[in-house]
Write an enzyme that holds these catalytic residues in place. Structure first.
Site, PDB file in Angstrom:
ATOM      1  N   ASP A  32       0.829  -1.199   0.000  1.00 53.98           N
ATOM      2  CA  ASP A  32       0.000   0.000   0.000  1.00 53.98           C
ATOM      3  C   ASP A  32       0.871   1.260   0.000  1.00 53.98           C
ATOM      4  O   ASP A  32       0.734   2.137   0.841  1.00 53.98           O
ATOM      5  CB  ASP A  32      -0.941  -0.008   1.206  1.00 53.98           C
ATOM      6  N   ASP A  65      -1.425  -2.842  -4.030  1.00 51.00           N
ATOM      7  CA  ASP A  65      -1.747  -1.416  -3.943  1.00 51.00           C
ATOM      8  C   ASP A  65      -0.476  -0.595  -4.122  1.00 51.00           C
ATOM      9  O   ASP A  65       0.078  -0.051  -3.165  1.00 51.00           O
ATOM     10  CB  ASP A  65      -2.456  -1.086  -2.626  1.00 51.00           C
ATOM     11  N   TYR A  82      -1.885   3.783  -6.483  1.00 53.93           N
ATOM     12  CA  TYR A  82      -3.114   4.525  -6.165  1.00 53.93           C
ATOM     13  C   TYR A  82      -3.495   5.485  -7.295  1.00 53.93           C
ATOM     14  O   TYR A  82      -4.035   6.564  -7.061  1.00 53.93           O
ATOM     15  CB  TYR A  82      -2.984   5.256  -4.825  1.00 53.93           C
ATOM     16  N   ASN A  88      -6.426  -4.357  -4.524  1.00 55.22           N
ATOM     17  CA  ASN A  88      -7.695  -3.843  -5.035  1.00 55.22           C
ATOM     18  C   ASN A  88      -7.519  -2.551  -5.832  1.00 55.22           C
ATOM     19  O   ASN A  88      -8.307  -2.267  -6.737  1.00 55.22           O
ATOM     20  CB  ASN A  88      -8.689  -3.626  -3.891  1.00 55.22           C
ATOM     21  N   HIS A 139      -2.672  -9.800  -0.915  1.00 56.36           N
ATOM     22  CA  HIS A 139      -2.945  -8.422  -0.521  1.00 56.36           C
ATOM     23  C   HIS A 139      -3.785  -8.288   0.746  1.00 56.36           C
ATOM     24  O   HIS A 139      -3.419  -7.537   1.654  1.00 56.36           O
ATOM     25  CB  HIS A 139      -3.624  -7.675  -1.667  1.00 56.36           C
ATOM     26  N   HIS A 147     -11.522  -3.148   6.994  1.00 52.47           N
ATOM     27  CA  HIS A 147     -11.395  -4.436   6.296  1.00 52.47           C
ATOM     28  C   HIS A 147     -11.560  -5.637   7.234  1.00 52.47           C
ATOM     29  O   HIS A 147     -11.108  -6.746   6.931  1.00 52.47           O
ATOM     30  CB  HIS A 147     -10.062  -4.531   5.566  1.00 52.47           C
ATOM     31  N   HIS A 167      -3.263  -4.084   2.631  1.00 49.50           N
ATOM     32  CA  HIS A 167      -4.672  -3.704   2.618  1.00 49.50           C
ATOM     33  C   HIS A 167      -5.079  -2.871   3.836  1.00 49.50           C
ATOM     34  O   HIS A 167      -5.658  -1.793   3.675  1.00 49.50           O
ATOM     35  CB  HIS A 167      -5.545  -4.951   2.506  1.00 49.50           C
ATOM     36  N   VAL A 168      -4.842  -3.359   5.035  1.00 48.24           N
ATOM     37  CA  VAL A 168      -5.078  -2.573   6.247  1.00 48.24           C
ATOM     38  C   VAL A 168      -3.884  -1.639   6.418  1.00 48.24           C
ATOM     39  O   VAL A 168      -2.739  -2.091   6.462  1.00 48.24           O
ATOM     40  CB  VAL A 168      -5.242  -3.478   7.476  1.00 48.24           C
ATOM     41  N   HIS A 169      -4.151  -0.349   6.553  1.00 43.90           N
ATOM     42  CA  HIS A 169      -3.077   0.641   6.551  1.00 43.90           C
ATOM     43  C   HIS A 169      -2.528   0.843   7.959  1.00 43.90           C
ATOM     44  O   HIS A 169      -2.601   1.921   8.548  1.00 43.90           O
ATOM     45  CB  HIS A 169      -3.587   1.957   5.978  1.00 43.90           C
TER      46      HIS A 169
END
Length: 541
Positions: free
Chosen positions: A155, A182, A185, A239, A321, A331, A358-360
């Site tokens: 991410d 990710d 962006y 995603n 991811h 999420h 995915h989880v920031h």
């Protein structure tokens, strides 16, 4: 969900994103592993086009060559490859279209292990070869050796936080980078560019399709080149790589820009593949393609796991991811369907560590299987805190008022399998009322991780927070991950297979008493006299 810590979005005229070569000279140069003795070299030439009307160029107008050798300036080998272009097209009035510059992929082979190579790429007939670059190959599987340092990041995006993460990562001198989805962006922008949105649906509610500003991909390639031109980077889709366009086409940027060893690993898809890095077998899985047990990815995964020889590659690492184990509100339980389909297979074959994004935020789990502490389960690590425009996650699902509803956290692709826990302290509930026992460490900071495999038993995992770049020998979470395959039933080659799976219990009680005593003494003495490794914990298999 509340988030904090936004990074200033890097503009396209930022020095690290601007194009600084002319004509057909290579840029966005990147390496990726192919086989233990071969490497992919990718780059871009020419100019992309963006506007209402675009016309793709003929990729055959520029050749794809790599010259390489073991001595600077002496290129004893030359290889040619393929060149392609892609377009991002929108069937809606007023949206800008995009067609890429020429993207080149060349596979170079015959490489010796643990050897430095000098190379150039480009088209010699046009006198447009790159400057000399250099990389070093990894140890061979079965040699008993491992890459010195493997970096993990997810991410990432293109913000000031992304810059700090990447600079920090480079100072840690990795020999391999795994990017768990990710990347750019680019889909946080209108097709016309401008300022990106931290929440796309909030700022652009009337958009007829999830638009993307494709030049961000080109900026990201330039941003990453100082690292990726000398260190192989392995990617998997997230995603934000979906990028829908005309004709229901998705993931075209990801599929066209990156070379991955799908064919080399027996996969027919760039969405999932595997590779060896010294004594580590790495499996990259696709969370946004069919993962059901009746599908092609599952069949490939089962075959790949069955063929792993743990005498050759003792460590088995997986990455995708979206995390299965996650105690953040963001999420939460989003990918339960994937977990229910695949977790037992990974457990059966003794996967050691799983990395996701995915989880920031950062989170490391205790060894777990089916939400139950299990010394034979993998260590799951969420590393989706690279520095993206969507900011960092801070809310935990176990905090009062922070438990999502069952209608939240719906994946863009795939089913929904949200459910209450059936056993344990959270039985009958959708969320825990405290930090789950399987969640060992969590923190809302940007950063990256480094895995240093010492031997077939020990690996040191260190999470480097961005704020630690300003303090020497400072880091966040750090722990030794310890393998004990003789205690668990695993199905891949080269392992002792026991009659059945051991019951869940405290890890220390599963160790041979003498082995446990010796290990504790050794680790105590080591930590006592080694200040930089004080306060380390252990996770036992």
């Amino acid at each position: 969900m509340e988030k904090h810590g936004p990074g200033d979005d890097l503009a396209m005229d930022h020095p690290r994103l601007k194009k600084n070569v002319t004509s057909n000279f290579p840029e966005q140069i990147a390496l990726a592993l192919s086989t233990p003795n071969s490497m992919w070299v990718s780059w871009v030439t020419g100019d992309a086009q963006i506007g209402l009307n675009v016309t793709p160029v003929d990729p055959r107008t520029v050749a794809s060559e790599v010259w390489y050798g073991e001595q600077s300036g002496n290129y004893t080998e030359r290889r040619s490859g393929v060149s392609v272009v892609y377009s991002q097209l929108y069937p809606f009035e007023g949206l800008w279209n995009y067609t890429s510059a020429i993207i080149h992929h060349v596979r170079i082979d015959g490489l010796e292990p643990e050897t430095k190579y000098y190379y150039k790429c480009g088209d010699s007939s046009l006198a447009s070869m790159s400057e000399e670059l250099v990389f070093e190959t990894l140890p061979l599987p079965g040699s008993g050796k491992y890459p010195p340092r493997i970096a993990f990041v997810g991410d990432l995006g293109l913000t000031s936080n992304s810059t700090t993460t990447t600079d920090h990562l480079i100072t840690n001198d990795p020999s391999l980078v795994l990017m768990v989805g990710d990347l750019t962006y680019a889909n946080q922008y209108r097709t016309t560019g401008g300022k990106g949105a931290s929440c796309y649906s909030c700022e652009f509610p009337d958009s007829p399709i999830r638009e993307t500003y494709q030049p961000r991909w080109d900026g990201w390639g330039r941003f990453m080149q100082p690292l990726t031109s000398r260190v192989p980077m392995m990617v998997i889709e997230g995603n934000h790589e979906i990028e829908p366009q005309a004709g229901n086409t998705t993931f075209l940027s990801y599929l066209t820009r990156f070379s991955v060893p799908s064919n080399e690993s027996g996969s027919d898809s760039n969405f999932y593949y595997s590779f060896d890095a010294g004594g580590i077998h790495v499996i990259m899985l696709g969370a946004y393609v069919d993962y059901n047990q009746t599908g092609a990815q599952y069949a490939w995964l089962e075959k790949d796991l069955r063929n792993v020889n743990r005498n050759v590659t003792p460590w088995l690492v997986a990455a995708w991811h979206a995390p299965w184990y996650n105690s953040y509100s963001s999420h939460y339980q989003e990918f339960e369907c994937m977990r229910l389909q695949m977790e037992e297979l990974l457990y059966q074959y003794g996967v050691d560590i799983v990395f996701s994004g995915h989880v920031h935020a950062y989170e490391r789990m205790n060894r777990v299987f089916n939400y139950t502490l299990d010394p034979c389960g993998p260590v799951y690590i969420t590393i989706g805190d690279g520095g993206n425009i969507e900011k960092v996650d801070v809310d935990h699902a176990d905090e009062p008022g922070k438990c999502p509803s069952a209608g939240d956290n719906i994946p863009e692709i795939g089913g929904v399998c949200h459910m209450n826990y059936s056993v344990g302290p959270a039985k009958g509930k959708f969320c825990w009322d405290r930090q789950p026992e399987w969640s060992a460490y969590r923190e809302s900071s940007f950063g990256h991780g480094i895995l240093e495999v010492v031997n077939s038993t020990y690996a040191l995992w260190t999470w480097h927070r961005n704020q630690d770049i300003y303090q020497e020998h400072s880091h966040g979470d750090q722990i030794y991950i310890v393998r004990q395959p003789e205690l668990c039933s695993v199905g891949s080659k080269g392992n002792k297979v026991l009659p059945g799976l051991l019951p869940s219990s405290v890890a220390a009680t599963l160790m041979d008493p003498l082995l446990a005593t010796l290990l504790c003494c050794v680790m105590f003495i080591f930590c006592l006299f080694t200040p930089s490794f004080q306060n380390l914990g252990n996770v036992y298999l």
